[in-house]
Design an enzyme around this catalytic site. Structure first.
Site, mmCIF file in Angstrom:
data_model
loop_
_atom_site.group_PDB
_atom_site.id
_atom_site.type_symbol
_atom_site.label_atom_id
_atom_site.label_comp_id
_atom_site.label_asym_id
_atom_site.label_seq_id
_atom_site.Cartn_x
_atom_site.Cartn_y
_atom_site.Cartn_z
ATOM 1 N N ASP A 9 23.764 12.002 16.725
ATOM 2 C CA ASP A 9 23.027 11.293 17.760
ATOM 3 C C ASP A 9 22.015 10.394 17.046
ATOM 4 O O ASP A 9 21.773 10.544 15.841
ATOM 5 C CB ASP A 9 22.332 12.312 18.660
ATOM 6 N N ASP A 11 18.588 8.642 18.757
ATOM 7 C CA ASP A 11 17.202 8.869 19.167
ATOM 8 C C ASP A 11 16.881 10.361 19.148
ATOM 9 O O ASP A 11 17.601 11.171 19.736
ATOM 10 C CB ASP A 11 16.974 8.344 20.581
ATOM 11 N N ASP A 167 19.849 16.405 19.491
ATOM 12 C CA ASP A 167 18.585 17.052 19.859
ATOM 13 C C ASP A 167 18.460 17.383 21.339
ATOM 14 O O ASP A 167 17.395 17.838 21.763
ATOM 15 C CB ASP A 167 17.400 16.161 19.450
#
Length: 215
Positions: A9, A11, A167
């Site tokens: 991922d 961000d 996250d």
């Protein structure tokens, strides 16, 4: 070696983008007299595409005309601001260098618009990734596994040979749906509990801990 590839991922995983995201959405909200949002709040608004980010930031307002204008203003502001405060997390550059030296193929899969995803990775983490994919109109957004599976094919790996590192709940759901090994990072935007509840197979506190999964 069990794993041949790593899909990241963006961000909250590779780049700490939250301050620029919050600043840009607040510019757009202010135009319409809507209250500002804190970076801490925005950590729970992002991750599922621009439309959902704007809707969550606007709540309880949900008027489609206002939404369209907020998205337009946010997008224009973020195009100018995205690199103002955004930086790679500590240890990310070292991790990518080591993974490259070990011969693992690497990719980025984000729900951020494709143009921004490509621009940001090339400027802040240049020449690290074989494949970079952001949100596009013709590809379902995460947690739909279609893009992740396409990336695995491009990297020449079976899904089970891929680490998927993220996250948020969306990332762990994507990993599970694609049959990849989901690794939740604890320096990002969401909590340990959220990552575990959504299927994280492992958790890491620092980027370099990811290397332990490969040894």
């Amino acid at each position: 070696m069990r794993f041949k590839a790593v899909v990241f991922d963006l961000d909250g995983t590779l780049l700490d983008t939250i301050d620029d995201l919050a600043d840009s959405i607040n510019v757009a909200l202010a135009v319409h007299g809507l209250p500002k949002r804190t970076p801490a709040q925005c950590k729970y608004f992002v991750g599922d595409g621009v439309r959902n980010f704007a809707l969550r930031a606007m709540a309880p307002v949900s008027d489609e005309k206002v939404l369209a204008k907020v998205i337009e203003k946010y997008t224009a502001d973020y195009a100018q601001r995205w690199a103002a405060k955004t930086r790679p997390y500590e240890g990310v550059v070292e991790l990518l260098r080591e993974l490259g030296q070990r011969g693992l193929a690497m990719a980025v899969l984000s729900n951020k618009p494709d143009e921004f995803t490509r621009r940001m990775t090339q400027q802040m983490l240049p020449d690290c990734f074989a494949v970079v994919v952001g949100a596009r109109p013709d590809v379902p957004h995460k947690p739909d596994p279609a893009a992740a599976l396409a990336i695995a094919r491009q990297l020449g790996a079976e899904p089970a040979q891929c680490l998927y590192v993220g996250d948020t709940n969306t990332d762990m759901q994507t990993a599970a749906a694609a049959g990849m090994y989901g690794v939740g990072v604890l320096w990002g935007f969401r909590t340990k509990a959220e990552l575990i509840q959504n299927g994280a197979k492992s958790l890491v506190n620092h980027p370099l801990e990811l290397l332990d999964l490969l040894d």
